[in-house]
Design a protein around this motif. Structure first.
Motif, PDB file in Angstrom:
ATOM      1  N   MET B   1      25.715  -3.481  19.088  1.00  0.00           N
ATOM      2  CA  MET B   1      24.782  -3.128  19.695  1.00  0.00           C
ATOM      3  C   MET B   1      25.155  -2.940  21.108  1.00  0.00           C
ATOM      4  SD  MET B   1      21.255  -5.362  20.084  1.00  0.00           S
ATOM      5  CE  MET B   1      20.980  -5.643  18.101  1.00  0.00           C
ATOM      6  N   LYS B   2      24.557  -1.945  21.811  1.00  0.00           N
ATOM      7  CA  LYS B   2      24.791  -1.833  23.472  1.00  0.00           C
ATOM      8  C   LYS B   2      23.546  -1.327  24.215  1.00  0.00           C
ATOM      9  CE  LYS B   2      26.556   2.854  22.509  1.00  0.00           C
ATOM     10  NZ  LYS B   2      27.576   3.675  22.676  1.00  0.00           N
ATOM     11  N   ILE B   3      23.661  -1.590  25.330  1.00  0.00           N
ATOM     12  CA  ILE B   3      22.495  -1.317  26.341  1.00  0.00           C
ATOM     13  C   ILE B   3      22.668   0.150  26.614  1.00  0.00           C
ATOM     14  CG2 ILE B   3      21.566  -1.643  28.157  1.00  0.00           C
ATOM     15  CD1 ILE B   3      22.393  -4.665  28.130  1.00  0.00           C
ATOM     16  N   HIS B   4      21.715   0.927  26.271  1.00  0.00           N
ATOM     17  CA  HIS B   4      21.700   2.557  26.838  1.00  0.00           C
ATOM     18  C   HIS B   4      20.618   2.952  27.722  1.00  0.00           C
ATOM     19  CE1 HIS B   4      18.605   4.519  24.039  1.00  0.00           C
ATOM     20  NE2 HIS B   4      18.344   3.224  24.010  1.00  0.00           N
ATOM     21  N   LEU B   5      19.437   2.059  27.763  1.00  0.00           N
ATOM     22  CA  LEU B   5      18.475   2.091  28.576  1.00  0.00           C
ATOM     23  C   LEU B   5      17.883   0.952  29.116  1.00  0.00           C
ATOM     24  CD1 LEU B   5      16.087   4.810  28.907  1.00  0.00           C
ATOM     25  CD2 LEU B   5      14.872   2.978  27.671  1.00  0.00           C
ATOM     26  N   THR B   6      17.386   1.174  30.518  1.00  0.00           N
ATOM     27  CA  THR B   6      16.550   0.056  30.849  1.00  0.00           C
ATOM     28  C   THR B   6      15.782   0.503  32.029  1.00  0.00           C
ATOM     29  OG1 THR B   6      16.941  -2.153  32.310  1.00  0.00           O
ATOM     30  CG2 THR B   6      18.424  -0.231  32.950  1.00  0.00           C
ATOM     31  N   SER B   7      14.696  -0.264  32.481  1.00  0.00           N
ATOM     32  CA  SER B   7      13.752   0.389  33.250  1.00  0.00           C
ATOM     33  C   SER B   7      13.104  -0.391  34.283  1.00  0.00           C
ATOM     34  CB  SER B   7      12.348   0.764  32.212  1.00  0.00           C
ATOM     35  OG  SER B   7      11.925  -0.681  31.892  1.00  0.00           O
ATOM     36  N   VAL B   8      12.365   0.310  35.397  1.00  0.00           N
ATOM     37  CA  VAL B   8      11.692  -0.277  36.191  1.00  0.00           C
ATOM     38  C   VAL B   8      10.333   0.433  36.338  1.00  0.00           C
ATOM     39  CG1 VAL B   8      13.603  -0.882  37.906  1.00  0.00           C
ATOM     40  CG2 VAL B   8      12.752   1.458  38.174  1.00  0.00           C
ATOM     41  N   PHE B   9       9.250  -0.442  36.644  1.00  0.00           N
ATOM     42  CA  PHE B   9       7.968   0.183  36.850  1.00  0.00           C
ATOM     43  C   PHE B   9       7.904   0.674  38.227  1.00  0.00           C
ATOM     44  CE2 PHE B   9       7.108  -3.281  33.577  1.00  0.00           C
ATOM     45  CZ  PHE B   9       6.603  -2.546  32.849  1.00  0.00           C
ATOM     46  N   VAL B  10       7.223   1.992  38.227  1.00  0.00           N
ATOM     47  CA  VAL B  10       7.071   2.637  39.401  1.00  0.00           C
ATOM     48  C   VAL B  10       5.568   3.064  39.700  1.00  0.00           C
ATOM     49  CG1 VAL B  10       9.422   3.569  39.503  1.00  0.00           C
ATOM     50  CG2 VAL B  10       7.801   5.034  38.584  1.00  0.00           C
ATOM     51  N   ASP B  11       5.254   2.941  41.070  1.00  0.00           N
ATOM     52  CA  ASP B  11       3.666   3.267  41.218  1.00  0.00           C
ATOM     53  C   ASP B  11       3.649   4.643  40.948  1.00  0.00           C
ATOM     54  OD1 ASP B  11       3.460   0.678  42.114  1.00  0.00           O
ATOM     55  OD2 ASP B  11       3.823   1.115  44.114  1.00  0.00           O
TER      56      ASP B  11
END
Lengths: 116, 130
Positions: B1-11
């Motif tokens: 398993m590996k991290i391919h996407l992460t996110s931040v919420f944007v206005d």
């Protein structure tokens, strides 16, 4: 001209203020927080926590740091300032003058606080 | 398993894309319409175009505001990006008008700073030991 604190109520007030001040200074973590705010005033809670853990290897929770800051704020040594969405903590060294004035440069005209 | 996407919420996704590309220097990877006005909008580092994607996710869910307000008040960043020189980036971005809540701070081998991404988040930049 200097206003002298007279009467039982004012004496009680001075004693309470001194108690808060010395209680705040009695804890080594709180003194470290003051050291770090001396280095840079105007820090977020996050920055204070980061400095304590990374620079001083103090593994204490954010909640505990908040409580220490509340004690420092009650003693007048730390002031909080809201700026937009952020909250910053500033150092206020003014209460420390009580210590200097009490023992290092006492007012000879009369005691401000009586010891119980 | 590996991290391919992460996110931040944007206005605001359009404003976020502008900030994350023009100020931070990321490049757009995916931009796909989803629903009426939302987009599946991701950026990547120009150094690693095939690397981890950052999703600029719409902040429409009612829980997002209280979550971000509480963290932002205490100065807590929601993501960390690596840079070669925190102090250099700090000066470059400050001159562009970016607001920092923590100026560059040496913490042993790591140097960090925290800025406001103008889209509702605090972001940490860090120079890690080589």
């Amino acid at each position: 001209m200097r206003v002298r604190l007279i009467g039982k109520y004012m004496l009680a007030y001075a004693v309470a203020v001194a108690d808060d001040l010395f209680k705040a200074l009695a804890d080594p973590t709180r003194r470290t927080i003051l050291d770090e705010l001396t280095d840079t005033s105007g820090q977020t809670l996050f920055e204070i926590c980061a400095r304590l853990s990374m620079k001083h290897q103090l593994g204490i929770s954010r909640q505990a740091v908040s409580q220490h800051l509340a004690v420092l704020e009650a003693a007048g040594l730390v002031e909080t300032r809201r700026e937009g969405r952020y909250k910053f903590h500033d150092l206020n060294t003014a209460p420390l003058r009580q210590i200097a004035e009490r023992w290092l440069a006492p007012d000879r005209s009369g005691p401000e606080e009586s010891s119980p | 398993m590996k991290i391919h996407l992460t996110s931040v919420f944007v206005d605001d996704q359009a404003k976020a894309l502008q900030f994350y590309t023009e100020v931070l220097g990321f490049v757009k990877k995916h931009d796909v319409p989803v629903g009426e006005k939302d987009r599946w909008l991701t950026v990547v580092s120009p150094d690693e175009p095939g690397g981890i994607e950052l999703l600029l996710e719409p902040a429409g869910h009612p829980a997002v505001k209280s979550y971000r307000d509480a963290l932002t008040e205490d100065g807590i960043p929601l993501a960390q990006f690596a840079v070669d020189d925190v102090r250099g980036e700090y000066e470059r971005m400050r001159d562009l008008g970016v607001r920092f809540t923590q100026e560059p701070l040496d913490m042993g081998p790591v140097t960090t700073a925290v800025f406001d991404d103008t889209c509702g988040n605090l972001i940490q930049i860090a120079t890690l030991p080589q």
